[in-house]
Design a protein around this motif. Sequence first.
Motif: not given
Length: 380
Positions: A83-87, A314-315, A322-326
């Motif tokens: 989800l982080g990556a998609k953002s 978004k969130f 993990y969101q931030l790493l992504g």
Amino acid sequence: MRNTFFVFFSLIILFFSEGISKMDQNYGHFKKKENQTYNSNSTNQTSSIKIIFMLPLFLSSVKDEKIDNENKQLSENALYFYLGAKSAIDFLLLKNKKINVQVFDTRNERKRIINFIHSYDLSHNHAVIGPFFRSSLEEVAKNNKKTPIISPLSASDSLNAYPNVIQSEAKDIYLSEPILEEIKLIYQNNKIKTLYLLGEDPSKKMTTFIKKKLSQWNVHFQIFYLKNNFFNIKTSHNLPFFAIFLGGDFFIGKEFIDFVKNNKKIIPFGIGYHNVYYKNISLLREYKFLFTTKYHFNKNDEKKRKMFHFLKKKFGNYFNKYQLLGFDLTYDIIEKLFENKNLFKTIDQKSFSGLISKYKYQKISDKGGYINKGLWIIHL
């Protein structure tokens, strides 16, 4: 004339239906193939960048509740990462590019990964992000020698030999290097003779690395290592000495602060973040305290504030690591692919500071892969 740009999200061997706990709304991203269209006024269109994520999502297992707690946590971490990556991809859409993203659910099964890489041609992708773990990464790397394989979480010496593997997670031992550079500089001017290494180092990798590095520089100290009970250390009140805090629990952190308070000649440093630092800022500033960390959020960075507010929309107010790493990793990789679709041409050319991570890649050797030595150096 208005131009239209596309981000394609497709799922490979990925099955899902609704109905699982608190993660329902997030897992809903995987219910079907997504096609999203974005508009721009620019006229410069290019062919798409192709990325595949290989993540242990366990989607069908989570839906059927046929999953143990360990894998359920792994599944949630992988989902947050994606989800982080998609953002990050959404944030980059104004770059006037097309991005094709595919996701393969590894379920953390080696056999499943092997079957996939022998039935799907990864060479059509500009980058592969994942799998999460070393053994699976090695399987993918040795069967796809010309495709960049990005290791999002695993940093291991075993991966160094693969020329197409890019290890985005910095190894802990590199946190000591900026501190040792400072110590070397002070040593040359003051000839301080004593160094204390304080705190937890279960594998002894950090203490071994520090001793080896100082020896290479011909910088000679009396080096003492203590895990705890720092109050037992007998120091001279007249002679300055170095102390590097290696980390530990709350009680070890408090011991370190007490040790600093009771030794006016100490020159202290910290490897890795610890919450006792910010609880004792006034004290540590007296000693010009410096610590290194792999993750740090700088609220004064204007570009980061824009990213942060984008994620917040978004969130909401909840983020996890993990969101931030992504987000950070995907943003950096895609930005570099925008410059050149051959990632090996750009990966080590410039550094990048994300929301919490830094990426400064170096090639290990002529025949080896790439490691990340991007770190934050924090002066209190």
